[in-house]
Design a protein around this motif. Structure first.
Motif, short mmCIF file in Angstrom:
data_model
loop_
_atom_site.label_atom_id
_atom_site.label_comp_id
_atom_site.label_asym_id
_atom_site.label_seq_id
_atom_site.Cartn_x
_atom_site.Cartn_y
_atom_site.Cartn_z
N ASP B 429 0.85 -1.19 0.00
CA ASP B 429 0.00 0.00 0.00
C ASP B 429 0.89 1.24 0.00
O ASP B 429 2.01 1.22 0.50
CB ASP B 429 -0.94 0.02 1.20
N SER B 626 -9.76 -7.79 -6.83
CA SER B 626 -9.51 -6.36 -6.72
C SER B 626 -10.79 -5.59 -6.99
O SER B 626 -11.63 -5.99 -7.79
CB SER B 626 -8.42 -5.93 -7.69
N SER B 668 -4.82 -5.60 -8.94
CA SER B 668 -4.95 -4.22 -8.52
C SER B 668 -5.69 -3.41 -9.57
O SER B 668 -5.54 -3.64 -10.77
CB SER B 668 -3.57 -3.61 -8.28
N HIS B 734 0.07 -3.72 -6.89
CA HIS B 734 -0.56 -2.51 -6.37
C HIS B 734 -0.41 -1.38 -7.36
O HIS B 734 0.62 -1.26 -8.03
CB HIS B 734 0.06 -2.12 -5.03
N HIS B 736 -1.31 2.96 -7.87
CA HIS B 736 -1.65 4.16 -7.11
C HIS B 736 -1.44 5.36 -8.01
O HIS B 736 -0.42 5.45 -8.68
CB HIS B 736 -0.73 4.23 -5.89
#
Lengths: 591, 751
Positions: B429, B626, B668, B734, B736
Motif C-alpha cells: 500500500d 480487486s 490491482s 498494487h 496508485h
C-alpha cells in the motif's frame, strides 16, 4: 477398483494404503483399505484446493509446501515438516521396486557446524523505483531486449540461451547490454559476431527483434566508444564490421520492420550533420551509409558533403602536434568519404550505362589524362575478364569493378555535375581512387562475392540487384581501412597536393600524374592484406577471406611491400613493418 | 452492542422479506427450516446476514420456535428471552408448540452427536464459528448450532426416487430444452447447472455412488465452462461422509440458486414438467432454486452469460433495488490559504483579494449538495484535526498541478520494484500523498519504506519525552528521535503471512491483516503494534481504512466482512452473506458503503449504517481479487482471476462494461484522480490503462434496462484499452495515482 480408470485425478491406491498399514503393523482388509484409500484421496484433494487459496492470496503462481501446510494446519492436521525449501525436490524412482520417493540425503551436521564459509544470508529487501513509461510512451529498449524475450522461452531454448550468453559474455551476467561493455572492444566484437550469427541463422525468425539488433549495431557504428580514446584500440575495424553487418541485416531482414531503412538513414544523417560528434562517429556514419548502398550515399552523404567538407578540411589542415590524433581520425573519415563517393559515382555511372549501354567509348575530355593513364595501368589490364564474370551474374558490382571499360561512361552520363562537385572536393585523389578502385575491382571484389556465394546466397540472375548491394559492402568495407591509409599516403608530398587541387584547378593535372603509378597499384593489395588480417585474427567464420587473401598476393604482393618502404611519411611505419612483416599491422598502429 | 457508535442505532433484526412468487407454490418448509437454522448465529446476533427472516409469516414463526426450543433445551435461557423479545413472540408460545418442533430439535441433537467427528473432519465448515463473539449470542450457542446446521441441511436430500431414473429425468429435460424455441432455450439452459449439481448431490447423499459417478460422467461435459472449477470439486465428492464439512456443498445448500427467467420460458418449463409428472426435477426446482420471473422478452445467451457464473446464480432483482447514496460527501470548508509559491513572491496585499474568488471556485463545487449523496452525518465521522486540514490544503495545492489525463495524454508509470523479497511480498500500500510505501510479507513481517528523502523516525522514549519543552513551536519535530532515522522499518507481530495492508489517511497508522486471524493496527510514530483486532478466526484476506479514517473493514476466510472502529476491540458491524471467502474489501469514497469481493464470484455492497447488503453484482467467473470505486462514487470496477475487469453502475445496480485483455488474475485496480483512466495491474506482468470516461459515457441506462437489469454489453475492450505496459518479470500487485496523476505501480521482482 474397476472405476478407477474413469477418474481424472491422481489416486492413492489400495495397495499403497495396505503397505502403509503393514508398515505401521496393522493388517487391513480389502474393503477397509479401499475405503481408506478413497478417503485419503478426497482429503488430499480438499487440502490441495484450500491450499491453492493461500497461493492465490500470496500472489504467486507456484504452490509451495508452505501453502499446503497452512491448509493442513487450518484443517487441524499436523503439518509436514522438512519440505519447506524453495527449490524443487527431486522425485526419484527405483525401477525394480516400482518405488517412488523424494531423495533425502543425510546432512552432516558436524561438517555444517564447523564449516568455515558461513553463508552471507540474503541481501536486504529494498524498494527501487524506476520510471518505466513516460507519458504513456514506453521506452521498451532499456528494459533489455534479451531478458524480456527470455521469459517466453521454453526450457530447451532457455538452456540454449544461457549457453550462448555464457559463451559470449563470459561469466559476467551483467553484460546484457551493449552499452555496458563499450569499454571493451573484444566484447563488442564478440557481440557483433553474435548478432551476425543470429542474422544468419535461417531457423530464427527475428521479427520485432530486428529493430533492437539494428539499434545495437548502430550503436557500434556510431557511438564514440570509450575505447576510441586510446588510439591503440582498433575501433575502426569494429565500425567497419558493424556497418557491414548493418547492411547485411538490412538486406536480409529489412522487410520485417517497416520504415527501417528510412530510420537508419535519418539517424546516420543526424550524426553526420552534428559537428560536435567526434570524427570516429562521423566515420561510422559514412561507413554505414556506404554499406547501405550507393543510393544511401547519394541521398545523405552527397548533399551534406559541402557543409561537412569545411569541418573536415579544418581538421586536416591543422598540423599542430596536439591535433595529430584528431587529424589521423580525419584522414580516416576522408578516406571513407572518398570510397563512398567513388562507389556512388561508379554505381550511378553503371546504372546509367546499363540503360544506355551503347554509349561506351565516348571519352570525356576532362578526365582524359587520368583515363589514358589508367588504361596502361597493370591493374586494369584484364577488363574483359570481369565482364565475363558479370555475365555469369555473380554479383553485379563486379561489373563495376571489372568495368574497367565502363568507367569512362560515368562522365558522359548526366552526372557530370556530381562528379564536378566531388572533384572540386577531392581533386585528383578522386580520380585516383576511381582508377584504383576499378583496378582492384578486377580481382579483389570478385573473391568476396564468391565467398558470399558459397556461404549462402543463391544468386540467381534475378537477384542480381540484391547481391550487388549485399556483396559490395563486403569489399567496400575491406577497402575502407586501407583507403584511409591510402589517402594519408598522399600526405608526404601532400600539404601542397591536397591543398592545391581544391584551390587551383590547374595543379590537378600535374600532381595526379606524378603520383599515379604507385598508389594505383598498391592500395588494392594493401586492402587485402589488411582485410585478411582482420578476419583471420578472430573469427573463424571468416576463413574464406584468408584463403582468398592467399590468392591475391600474386597479383599485388610485391608492390605493397615496396610501397610500404616508401611509407614512413604517413606513419613512421618503418619499425612495425619490420616486426610484423607479414601481418601488416603496421598501417594501423601508427595511426 | 456496546461497540456501536452513537450515530448508528442498534440495528434491528433485518427484515429482508423474500417475496417469493407464492402463486407457484414455492417455498418448502423443510428447506426453509434448514436455511434459517443455518443462519441462526446471525439471527440471534442481530447484526447478521440479510438473509435471515424474522418476518411474521407462519413458516418463519415456526422456525423461530424451533430455534427457541433448541436454545431452551441447551439451557440458554437468556438467549431464549432475548430472541423472543426481539421476535415479538408471546411468552408462552414455546410450550404448546414444543412437540411440533421436536423434529428440528432432534436434528440438532443428532448434530451434536456428530460434533466430535464432525469437528475434526469438517475443517472448513464453520459458517461463523465464534464470529458472533462480538454480538449478543453467547459463543456456546453459536458453536452448538453450527453442527446441527450441517445435518439438517443435508437431510433435505433424504427424499429419494429411483436412482437409476435420475439420468432419464435429466436427459428428458435436456431433450426438451434443446427442442424449445431458440429464444427460450438460452434461458432454460440456466437450469442445467443447478439441477445437475443437486441431482448429483442427492445421489451421493443417498449412497448411490456408482450411479452418481455415471451421472457425473454423462452430463458434466454439458455444463458451462465457467463452472469448471466447481465441477472439479464436485467430482471428488463421492461419499456421503465427505459431504459433511464440504465448503462448496454447504454454499450450495445454504442458499438457493437464483435464476432469472422470463415468464414465458418459465411457463414453458413448468408445463413440461407437470405434463411429464417429473416430480423429481420439479421438487429440486422448488426446493433449491429461486426463479426470479420477469415479464418481457427472454434474454439472449450473451446477456445471460454476462451475468451468470457466481456460486449462487444471479442476484435477485430485489436485492439491487435499494437506494444507494453514492454521491460524495460535502468537503468540509477549510480556510484555503491559496498562496502558491509564486504568489507568495507577489506583494502581500494582493493576496486576500485573490484568495476570495479562488476559494469560491473551489467551494462552489462542494457546496452544491449532490442529490445522491448521503446526509453529511449519516454515519458519524471523525472531526478534522489541524494536521488533517493542513493535509487537505496540500492536497488542494497538488490538485491544481494535476495533469489532466485522457486517451491522448496517458500517465507516466513509475514502478516500485521490491528487490530481494525472498520472504514473498503479499500486499502493498502507498499513502495518499505517495510518501510512504508499505509491504506485507509472507514471513509475517510488515515493512515500511519512505520513498521521499525524509527518513522514518521513531518518537523518543518516554523518559526523553519528559525533557522536551512542550511549549515550543517545533515540539512535533522535537519528539522525534534522530538516532532512529532510517529508510525503512520492519514491524514484527503477526504469526502468519500478511495478506492485506492499509495506511490511515493521516499517515499515522497502518493496518495489516494476516493469516493468523488478526488485524493489527500499527503506529507509524513508534513503529509498534497498538491493537490486535481479533474476531475473524480464520485468515483475514484484506483490510482497508475508511477514506475518513477511524473506521476500517476487514474480510476473510470466515465469509464475513467486519466493520471496526480503531478504538473498539469488537466489530461494529458484521456483514455476512457471501457464500465463500471474502477476498477483498473496499470503502466507498463517502465512507457510507463497503464493497466486498468474494471467492463465490460475487461482489456485494453493504450499507455501513444498517449493515444491509444493498447490491449484489454477479458476472465474474472467478474469485474477485480487486475492487476500485471511481472517484465520483458512481461506479465500481472489479477484477478477478478470470482476467476481466467488470464495471458496475452502483446507482442502477447494473453491469456496464467488460474489459478484456489481461491473461491472468488482476490484483490491482485504480482510477486516476479525476476518474478518466482506469489502471489495472495483473499477475501477467502488465499494467493496462483503460479509457474509463468513454466506458462510462457510452452508457445508455434507460429506465427499461434499469428496471429489468438486462444489460447489453458491447464488446469494445480493444477500443477502451489505451495502453499495455509490461514489466520484466514483476507481477503488478498494487497501483496508485499520485495527487498529480502519476501512476505508481508496485510488485516484487520475480527472478
Amino acid at each position: 477398483m474397476a472405476d478407477r480408470e474413469e477418474r481424472r485425478f491422481a489416486e492413492v491406491s489400495r495397495e499403497s494404503v495396505r503397505l502403509m498399514a503393514e508398515g505401521a503393523g496393522v493388517e487391513l482388509g480389502d474393503d477397509v483399505a479401499a475405503l481408506l484409500a478413497e478417503d485419503v484421496c478426497y482429503r488430499l484433494r480438499e487440502a490441495t484446493q484450500s491450499s491453492s487459496q493461500f497461493m492465490r492470496h500470496a500472489k504467486r503462481r507456484k504452490l509451495t509446501v508452505e501453502d499446503f501446510n497452512r491448509a493442513l494446519r487450518w484443517s487441524n492436521v499436523e503439518a509436514i515438516c522438512g519440505y519447506g525449501a524453495q527449490d524443487a525436490l527431486p522425485f526419484r524412482s527405483v525401477k525394480e521396486g516400482e518405488l517412488f520417493f523424494v531423495e533425502d540425503r543425510d546432512v552432516n551436521l558436524v561438517e555444517l557446524a564447523l564449516a568455515t564459509n558461513i553463508p552471507k544470508g540474503c541481501a536486504e529487501t529494498m524498494v527501487r523505483v524506476n520510471v518505466s513509461y513516460l507519458d504513456g510512451k514506453g521506452n521498451l529498449e532499456p528494459q533489455g531486449t534479451v531478458p524480456t524475450a527470455v521469459q517466453s522461452l521454453s526450457d530447451d531454448l532457455l538452456k540454449y540461451y544461457q549457453q550462448i550468453t555464457r559463451a559470449i559474455l563470459g561469466e559476467d551476467p551483467h553484460l546484457m547490454k551493449v552499452k555496458s561493455v563499450s569499454h571493451d572492444l573484444e566484447q563488442l566484437n564478440r557481440l557483433m559476431h553474435m548478432v551476425k550469427s543470429l542474422v544468419q541463422n535461417p531457423y530464427l525468425y527475428l521479427g520485432s527483434y530486428v529493430r533492437s539488433l539494428v539499434s545495437s549495431v548502430m550503436y557500434c557504428i556510431l557511438e564514440p566508444l570509450a575505447a576510441s580514446i586510446n588510439p591503440l584500440n582498433d575501433h575502426w575495424t569494429l565500425r567497419d564490421y558493424a556497418a557491414l553487418l548493418l547492411s547485411h541485416i538490412f538486406w536480409t531482414h529489412g522487410d520485417l520492420v517497416s520504415g527501417l531503412y528510412h530510420q537508419i538513414l535519418l539517424s546516420l544523417q543526424k550524426v553526420l550533420s552534428d559537428p560536435v560528434r567526434p570524427l570516429c562517429s562521423h566515420y561510422g556514419a559514412v561507413v554505414g551509409l556506404h554499406a547501405l548502398g550507393w543510393k544511401a550515399v547519394e541521398r545523405v552523404l552527397f548533399p551534406h558533403l559541402p557543409a561537412y567538407w569545411a569541418n573536415l578540411q579544418a581538421v586536416l589542415d591543422d598540423y599542430s602536434v596536439s591535433n595529430a590524433q584528431v587529424k589521423a581520425d580525419g584522414h580516416k573519415v576522408y578516406g571513407a568519404i572518398l570510397v563512398a563517393v567513388e562507389r556512388l559515382l561508379k554505381m550511378k555511372a553503371l546504372s546509367l550505362s546499363q540503360s544506355a549501354e551503347g554509349q561506351s567509348g565516348a571519352h570525356p575530355g576532362s578526365v582524359v589524362g587520368a583515363v589514358s593513364y589508367r588504361v596502361n595501368s597493370p591493374g586494369l589490364s584484364p577488363p574483359p575478364e570481369p565482364l565475363s564474370e558479370a555475365a555469369l551474374g555473380i554479383a553485379s558490382h563486379l561489373q563495376v569493378g571489372g568495368a574497367g571499360c565502363h568507367w569512362e561512361e560515368w562522365t558522359p552520363v548526366p552526372l557530370p555535375a556530381m562528379y564536378c562537385e566531388l572533384y572540386s572536393f577531392f581533386g585528383d585523389s578522386l580520380a585516383v581512387r576511381f582508377s584504383t578502385g576499378t583496378g582492384f575491382g578486377t580481382h579483389s571484389p570478385c573473391t568476396p562475392s564468391q565467398l558470399g556465394d558459397s556461404r549462402k546466397e543463391p544468386p540467381g540472375p534475378a537477384s542480381n540487384l540484391d547481391t550487388t548491394r549485399k556483396m559490395p559492402q563486403l569489399t567496400a568495407n575491406l577497402n575502407i581501412s586501407p583507403r584511409q591509409d591510402g589517402s594519408p599516403r598522399t600526405d608526404p608530398p601532400p600539404p601542397t597536393t591536397r591543398g592545391a587541387p581544391r584551390s587551383a584547378g590547374l595543379s590537378r593535372e600535374v600532381f595526379p600524374k606524378a603520383r599515379f603509378t604507385s598508389p594505383q597499384t598498391t592500395p588494392p593489395a594493401f586492402s587485402f592484406l589488411i582485410g585478411g588480417r582482420q578476419m583471420g585474427q578472430r573469427c573463424q567464420g571468416r576463413r574464406p577471406f584468408q584463403t582468398m587473401f592467399a590468392t591475391t598476393p600474386p597479383v599485388s604482393a610485391i608492390p605493397p611491400r615496396t610501397y610500404a618502404h616508401k611509407l614512413p611519411v604517413i606513419g613512421r611505419v618503418g619499425k612495425p613493418v619490420r616486426r610484423w612483416t607479414c601481418s601488416h599491422y603496421s598501417l594501423h598502429l601508427p595511426l | 452492542m456496546a461497540a456501536v457508535q452513537g450515530g448508528m442505532g442498534d440495528a434491528d433484526i433485518k427484515t429482508d422479506i423474500k417475496t417469493e412468487p407464492s402463486a407457484d407454490g414455492f417455498g418448502n418448509n423443510n428447506a426453509n427450516d434448514g436455511r434459517v437454522l443455518s443462519a441462526s448465529p446471525g439471527s440471534s446476533s442481530s447484526t447478521g446476514s440479510n438473509k435471515q427472516t424474522a418476518a411474521v409469516t407462519p413458516e418463519d414463526q415456526q422456525t423461530l420456535l424451533a430455534v427457541l426450543q433448541f436454545l431452551k433445551k441447551n439451557k440458554l435461557s437468556e438467549s431464549v428471552e432475548i430472541l423472543r423479545r426481539e421476535a415479538g413472540l408471546p411468552e408462552n408460545s414455546l410450550d404448546p408448540k414444543a412437540n411440533e418442533s421436536a423434529g428440528a430439535g432432534s436434528g440438532g441433537a443428532a448434530g451434536i452427536v456428530d460434533l466430535e467427528g464432525g469437528d475434526a473432519s469438517s475443517l472448513l465448515s464453520r459458517v461463523t464459528g465464534s464470529s458472533s463473539a462480538g454480538a449478543q449470542a453467547p459463543t456456546k450457542a453459536a458453536v452448538a448450532e453450527d453442527q446441527p446446521d450441517v445435518s439438517v441441511v443435508l437431510s433435505a436430500y433424504s427424499q429419494q426416487g429411483d436412482p437409476t431414473l435420475y439420468k432419464v429425468y435429466y436427459r428428458d429435460l435436456k431433450k426438451f430444452i434443446e427442442t424449445v424455441l431458440d429464444c427460450h432455450r438460452a434461458e432454460l439452459s440456466q437450469v442445467f447447472y443447478p439441477l445437475f449439481v443437486h441431482m448429483y448431490l442427492e445421489l451421493v447423499y443417498n449412497n448411490h455412488e456408482s450411479e452418481a459417478k455415471a451421472f457425473f460422467e454423462k452430463f458434466s461435459g454439458d455444463q458451462e465452462c465457467y463452472y469448471e472449477e466447481d465441477l472439479r470439486i464436485l467430482s471428488g465428492l463421492t461419499k456421503k461422509e465427505h459431504m459433511r464439512g464440504n465448503e462448496t456443498l454447504l454454499d450450495f445448500r445454504t442458499s438457493k440458486f437464483v435464476l432469472r427467467i422470463s415468464r414465458d420460458s418459465y411457463q414453458l418449463l413448468k408445463r413440461h414438467l407437470q405434463e411429464r409428472q417429473n416430480n423429481q426435477i420439479w421438487n429440486i426446482i422448488q426446493e433449491h432454486l429461486y426463479i426470479d420471473i420477469f415479464d418481457g422478452m427472454p434474454r439472449s445467451k450473451s446477456q445471460i452469460d454476462a451475468m451468470s457464473g457466481s456460486l449462487a446464480g444471479e442476484a435477485k432483482r430485489e436485492a439491487n433495488k435499494t437506494k444507494v447514496y453514492y454521491g460524495l460527501l460535502k468537503e468540509p470548508e477549510i480556510e484555503l490559504p491559496l498562496d502558491d509559491e509564486d504568489e507568495e513572491a507577489e506583494n502581500e496585499e494582493g493576496k486576500p483579494k485573490k484568495k476570495k474568488p479562488k476559494k469560491d471556485s473551489v467551494g462552489s463545487k462542494s457546496k452544491k449538495q449532490d442529490p445522491n449523496a448521503p446526509s453529511q452525518n449519516r454515519i458519524p465521522l471523525p472531526e478534522l484535526k489541524d494536521s488533517d486540514k493542513l493535509d487537505k490544503i496540500m492536497y488542494m495545492k497538488e490538485a491544481t498541478k494535476r495533469i489532466r489525463l485522457g486517451p491522448d495524454n496517458l500517465p507516466s508509470v513509475c514502478f516500485y520494484t521490491f528487490l530481494n523479497a525472498y520472504q514473498g511480498l503479499t500486499a502493498v500500500d502507498l499513502t495518499d500523498d505517495s510518501s510512504l510505501i508499505a509491504g506485507g510479507f509472507a514471513d509475517s513481517t510488515v515493512r515500511v519504506w519512505s520513498v521521499t528523502p525524509k527518513k522514518l523516525r521513531k518518537v523518543k522514549s518516554a523518559a526523553d519525552l519528559n525533557l522536551i519543552d512542550k511549549e515550543s513551536d517545533d515540539v512535533l519535530e522535537r519528539i522525534m528521535d534522530e538516532k532512529t532515522a532510517s529508510e525503512s522499518k520492519i514491524m514484527y507481530g503477526h504469526s502468519g503471512p500478511v495478506y492485506g495492508i492499509s495506511f490511515s489517511p493521516d499517515r499515522n497508522y497502518l493496518l495489516s491483516s494476516s493469516e493468523d486471524g488478526t488485524v493489527r493496527l500499527w503506529s507509524l510514530l513508534t513503529f509498534t503494534c497498538l491493537v490486535a483486532y481479533k474476531g475473524h478466526n480464520y485468515p483475514v484476506w484484506d483490510t482497508q481504512f475508511s477514506p475518513y479514517g477511524y473506521y476500517f473493514v476487514s474480510g476473510g476466510h470466515d465469509r464475513v466482512a467486519r466493520l471496526w472502529a480503531t478504538d473498539h476491540y469488537q466489530p461494529l458491524r458484521i456483514f455476512s452473506g457471501h457464500l465463500a471467502d471474502i477476498t477483498c474489501t473496499r470503502f466507498h469514497p463517502n465512507s457510507n458503503y463497503v464493497a466486498t469481493g468474494s471467492s463465490d464470484r460475487t461482489i456485494r455492497l453493504w450499507d455501513v449504517l444498517s449493515g444491509n447488503c444493498v447490491r449484489i453484482f454477479t458476472g465474474h467467473k472467478g474469485p474477485i481479487h480487486s475492487l476500485a470505486f471511481s472517484p465520483n462514487g458512481k461506479f465500481l470496477a472489479s477484477g478477478a482471476t478470470d482476467g476481466r475487469v467488470l464495471l458496475w453502475d452502483i446507482g442502477h445496480g447494473l453491469m456496464v462494461g467488460e474489459l478484456k485483455g489481461h491473461t491472468d488474475t488482476i490484483y490491482s485496480l485504480r482510477f486516476s484522480r479525476d476518474g478518466e483512466i482506469l489502471a489495472s495491474g495483473s499477475m501477467d506482468n502488465t499494467v493496462r490503462l483503460w479509457d474509463a470516461m468513454k466506458a462510462f459515457d457510452d452508457l445508455e441506462t434507460d429506465d427499461f434496462t434499469a428496471a429489468t437489469g438486462h444489460i447489453h454489453l458491447q464488446d469494445n475492450s480493444q477500443e477502451l484499452l489505451l495502453g499495455t505496459y509490461t514489466t520484466k518479470s514483476t507481477p503488478v500487485i498494487h497501483l496508485h495515482f499520485t495527487r498529480r496523476n502519476l501512476l505508481l505501480a508496485a510488485g516484487a521482482f520475480n527472478p
